[in-house]
Design an enzyme around this catalytic site. Structure first.
Site, PDB file in Angstrom:
ATOM      1  N   SER A  12     -49.663  46.756 -26.162  1.00 51.25           N
ATOM      2  CA  SER A  12     -51.029  46.844 -26.912  1.00 51.25           C
ATOM      3  C   SER A  12     -51.022  45.659 -28.115  1.00 51.25           C
ATOM      4  CB  SER A  12     -51.323  48.278 -27.387  1.00 51.25           C
ATOM      5  OG  SER A  12     -52.406  48.342 -27.925  1.00 51.25           O
ATOM      6  N   HIS A  39     -53.749  46.582 -23.240  1.00 49.23           N
ATOM      7  CA  HIS A  39     -54.987  46.951 -23.788  1.00 49.23           C
ATOM      8  C   HIS A  39     -55.910  45.695 -24.585  1.00 49.23           C
ATOM      9  CE1 HIS A  39     -53.147  51.031 -25.001  1.00 49.23           C
ATOM     10  NE2 HIS A  39     -53.331  51.118 -23.746  1.00 49.23           N
ATOM     11  N   ASP A 132     -50.343  55.556 -26.634  1.00 47.38           N
ATOM     12  CA  ASP A 132     -50.528  55.196 -25.302  1.00 47.38           C
ATOM     13  C   ASP A 132     -49.057  54.775 -24.598  1.00 47.38           C
ATOM     14  OD1 ASP A 132     -51.894  55.378 -22.888  1.00 47.38           O
ATOM     15  OD2 ASP A 132     -52.723  53.354 -22.805  1.00 47.38           O
TER      16      ASP A 132
END
Ligand SMILES: C[S@@+](CC[C@H](N)C(=O)[O-])C[C@H]1O[C@@H](n2cnc3c(N)ncnc32)[C@H](O)[C@@H]1O
Lengths: 189, 289
Positions: A12, A39, A132
């Site tokens: 991310s 992401h 995540d």
């Protein structure tokens, strides 16, 4: 233990730079199928593939719905869709609700890939500022796969690796620079 | 090497998979809803989420409730359906519809559009707005269908969280909108309500793509991000349904990441704008005239 057949990578915040370095270090002879969920990738997945292809030693393509996850290729999750691997080892997409505010979600990719590849899977969690990937990595380990986490102290954003380590633990926890060489060692016949 | 005769090999299927399979069977046998042809990985994910949201310890408990509890069916359908949408999602697709498809639609005295899998209706209102601005709405009939009754009800009302409005306004402009999106809704508290005049040529109806048949003759079928949930055979059946619903030369618009590479029926369609997944029913198709 069987040699890994697939690698899934999640990142991310700070992930694009980390990916560039990681993908540049992979041995071009790696036969594994590779899928990446980032992401912060561009909303335009073509652009992101182009960017990563500049550094990667293996071909980079968008992961396409219903297409098989192919060896020696780096498949990138399109933005706005969850990327899943079916047990037939083909890709599936979904626009289900975001998971931990993210779509694509690393958990969704890792959990489905863990079922598809079981002990033949390597999961890699890199830098990121959310949680995540942790549950997905746990599933990878429960399926008998190998878990690799970037050392939080080395990560641009330490949260994601830290949470992954707390929830799932890891078989290997090391700085970014050492991850590609490790993958080459684990994955080359 | 071989296991001794008579000794059963441990099955490869996990307990969770067995439970999900039984749940899907119960849904079909008890209620007639057939999910057996849905793409397995995301279906399983949603079943497990439903079990989690309902606070049942496992999927088998869901199955029990499905069998014995009247009213649980709608809860289950809600959980399995994914009514996630946006106004003008992928604005360049709506722009392409406006520039490449509407001029052809304009040649018909009466325009029928079928939007399958309309979810909460965001795309229906998007279409209605663009048709209105193109001067075509007065002679258009939109059939907006879904198999999720609760989603259809929300679609009819056209009330959405106000926090979405900013993104949707940007999308609207990128789609070639001529005004500002705010001209089409009123804001109250935390919600926006779409102008109900936009509904005047819309029929919201329950239609299940797995079991229901052709019901209209359409010039454009818009079905985005629904086929991604279907297995290859069901995707193919659905495309055949669209083919049989479309007039010759009619248009089909799918989600921008949907692939037709595994569907034989796709050969009936020729790409108009492949990147935006806009196709046209070819003349060599078996579709009606
Ligand atoms: C992700 S939404 C797509 C919404 C919208 N078309 C878009 O792309 O933004 C998928 C919709 O398909 C509907 N759906 C799924 N299976 C269906 C079926 N068998 N028949 C009719 N609708 C179905 C779901 O209820 C849901 O509303």
């Amino acid at each position: 233990m069987a040699a890994p057949q697939a690698i899934v990578i999640g990142c991310s915040a700070g992930g694009l730079t980390a990916l560039e370095q990681l993908l540049a270090g992979l041995d071009p002879a790696l036969p594994q199928a590779i899928a990446v969920c980032c992401h912060t990738g561009s909303a335009n997945v073509d652009l992101m593939c182009e960017l990563l292809a500049k550094y990667a030693t293996l071909p980079v393509e968008e992961a396409r719905e219903r297409a098989p996850m192919r060896g020696g290729v780096i498949h990138v999750a399109p933005s706005g869709y969850h990327l899943l691997v079916e047990t037939s080892r083909r890709f599936a997409l979904s626009v289900d609700q975001r998971v931990s505010f993210a779509r694509p979600s690393i958990d969704v990719l890792f959990e489905s890939a863990a079922e598809a590849w079981r002990e033949a899977l390597v999961g890699v969690v890199l830098t990121g500022a959310n949680s995540d990937g942790a549950r997905g990595l746990l599933k990878v380990r429960q399926g008998g796969g190998v878990a690799i986490v970037q050392d939080p102290a080395d990560a641009e954003s330490p949260t994601m690796p830290t949470v992954a380590l707390e929830l799932a633990g890891a078989d290997h926890c090391l700085p970014l620079a050492d991850i590609a060489p490790l993958l080459n060692r684990l994955c080359l016949p | 090497m071989n296991s001794p005769a008579g000794k059963a090999k441990a099955p490869d299927t996990s307990l969770e998979d067995i439970e999900v399979e039984l749940f899907v069977r119960a849904l079909k046998l008890r209620h007639g809803y057939d999910f057996s042809q849905y793409a397995p990985a995301s279906l399983k994910r949603r079943v497990l989420q439903l079990a989690h949201a309902q606070d049942t310890g496992n999927v088998s408990e869901l199955t029990t409730r499905l069998l014995h509890e009247p009213g649980f069916l709608s809860v289950a359908l809600e959980g399995l359906s994914v009514p996630v949408s946006e106004m003008f999602r992928d604005p360049d697709v709506f722009l392409a519809l406006r520039e490449q498809v509407f001029p052809v639609l304009a040649s018909y005295p009466q325009i029928n559009i079928w939007q399958a899998g309309c979810a909460h209706g965001q795309e229906v209102y998007s279409l209605a707005i663009l048709l209105e601005e193109a001067g075509l709405y007065e002679r258009t009939q939109i059939y907006a269908t879904d198999f999720n009754e609760a989603a259809l009800q929300q679609a009819r009302e056209g009330i959405y969280p106000a926090r979405e409005a900013q993104l949707w306004s940007r999308n609207y402009l990128a789609a070639g909108g001529r005004h500002t999106l705010a001209d089409y809704y009123s804001a109250r508290y935390e919600f926006i309500k779409l102008d109900q005049r936009l509904n005047r040529h819309v029929i919201f109806a329950n239609h299940n793509l797995v079991t229901d048949e052709v019901f209209c003759e359409a010039h454009l079928v818009l079905c985005r991000n629904v086929l991604i949930y279907f297995s290859d055979p069901l995707q193919d059946r659905t495309l055949a349904l669209f083919r049989d619903s479309l007039v010759r030369g009619g248009f089909l618009c799918l989600g921008t990441r949907e692939s037709l590479d595994f569907a034989p029926s796709a050969s009936d369609f020729a790409p108009v704008d492949a990147a935006r997944r806009i196709y046209r029913l070819g003349s060599r198709s078996a579709g009606r005239d």
